[in-house]
Design an enzyme around this catalytic site. Structure first.
Site, PDB file in Angstrom:
ATOM      1  N   MET A   1       1.278   8.300  -7.201  1.00 36.71           N
ATOM      2  CA  MET A   1      -0.051   8.080  -6.668  1.00 36.71           C
ATOM      3  C   MET A   1      -0.569   6.777  -7.243  1.00 36.71           C
ATOM      4  O   MET A   1      -1.367   6.804  -8.153  1.00 36.71           O
ATOM      5  CB  MET A   1      -0.886   9.287  -7.043  1.00 36.71           C
ATOM      6  CG  MET A   1      -2.373   9.342  -6.818  1.00 36.71           C
ATOM      7  SD  MET A   1      -3.142   8.480  -5.531  1.00 36.71           S
ATOM      8  CE  MET A   1      -4.472   7.772  -6.412  1.00 36.71           C
ATOM      9  N   PRO A   2      -0.061   5.652  -6.784  1.00 35.76           N
ATOM     10  CA  PRO A   2      -0.613   4.387  -7.263  1.00 35.76           C
ATOM     11  C   PRO A   2      -2.028   4.148  -6.733  1.00 35.76           C
ATOM     12  O   PRO A   2      -2.349   4.471  -5.593  1.00 35.76           O
ATOM     13  CB  PRO A   2       0.347   3.339  -6.702  1.00 35.76           C
ATOM     14  CG  PRO A   2       1.602   4.088  -6.396  1.00 35.76           C
ATOM     15  CD  PRO A   2       1.155   5.461  -6.002  1.00 35.76           C
ATOM     16  N   LEU A   3      -2.858   3.596  -7.589  1.00 35.51           N
ATOM     17  CA  LEU A   3      -4.171   3.088  -7.206  1.00 35.51           C
ATOM     18  C   LEU A   3      -4.047   1.572  -7.298  1.00 35.51           C
ATOM     19  O   LEU A   3      -3.737   1.043  -8.364  1.00 35.51           O
ATOM     20  CB  LEU A   3      -5.243   3.616  -8.154  1.00 35.51           C
ATOM     21  CG  LEU A   3      -6.660   3.095  -7.938  1.00 35.51           C
ATOM     22  CD1 LEU A   3      -7.173   3.434  -6.542  1.00 35.51           C
ATOM     23  CD2 LEU A   3      -7.579   3.664  -9.009  1.00 35.51           C
ATOM     24  N   MET A  28       6.318  -0.019  -2.535  1.00 38.50           N
ATOM     25  CA  MET A  28       6.160   1.164  -3.377  1.00 38.50           C
ATOM     26  C   MET A  28       6.951   2.344  -2.825  1.00 38.50           C
ATOM     27  O   MET A  28       7.548   3.106  -3.591  1.00 38.50           O
ATOM     28  CB  MET A  28       4.674   1.523  -3.521  1.00 38.50           C
ATOM     29  CG  MET A  28       3.915   0.537  -4.379  1.00 38.50           C
ATOM     30  SD  MET A  28       2.206   1.018  -4.729  1.00 38.50           S
ATOM     31  CE  MET A  28       1.420   0.782  -3.146  1.00 38.50           C
ATOM     32  N   THR A  72      -2.346   1.022 -10.874  1.00 37.18           N
ATOM     33  CA  THR A  72      -2.468   2.096 -11.852  1.00 37.18           C
ATOM     34  C   THR A  72      -1.550   3.206 -11.359  1.00 37.18           C
ATOM     35  O   THR A  72      -1.674   3.662 -10.214  1.00 37.18           O
ATOM     36  CB  THR A  72      -3.919   2.583 -11.967  1.00 37.18           C
ATOM     37  OG1 THR A  72      -4.756   1.469 -12.311  1.00 37.18           O
ATOM     38  CG2 THR A  72      -4.046   3.653 -13.035  1.00 37.18           C
TER      39      THR A  72
END
Length: 126
Positions: A1-3, A28, A72
């Site tokens: 779960m990249p931010l 990603m 993140t």
């Protein structure tokens, strides 16, 4: 779960910004096993007075087309995955919208899985 937070100089067209979103998401998916529809990204645009960078830091010739990308992510990826991600982001953004690899700056911020709440006030991963 990249931010994902992307910072860049103002003035690029919507299609250019969309290509950055798309290229990052695909990179990603290819290297970090990001699931389909796991897209949480922002772009902030800055005028010249509010966008500063080292144009020759580490002997990399950067231009005003520099894109600063901060991801993140959960601290679950290997060093090999991180290196593959950096390489693939540069490749994808060179393909479209045509950003030079010298102008792709990526920073990963790793956090424990329990540090995420994706809604409802719950720690879905913890």
């Amino acid at each position: 779960m990249p931010l994902t937070h992307i910072a860049m100089r103002a003035g690029k067209p919507q299609a250019y910004r969309q290509a950055i979103f798309d290229g990052l998401y695909q990179a990603m998916r290819e290297t970090f096993d990001v699931p389909e529809d796991d897209q949480f990204m922002t772009i902030s645009e800055h005028d010249a007075d509010n966008f500063r960078y080292g144009s020759r830091y580490l002997d990399i010739a950067r231009s005003d087309d520099l894109v600063l990308i901060q991801l993140t992510v959960s601290n679950t990826r290997s060093e090999a995955q991180k290196r593959a991600l950096f390489r693939r982001i540069a490749e994808r953004l060179a393909e479209s919208p045509g950003i030079r690899p010298e102008d792709v700056f990526v920073s990963l911020v790793e956090v424990p899985k329990v540090n995420w709440s994706l809604g409802h006030g719950l720690a879905q991963y913890g």
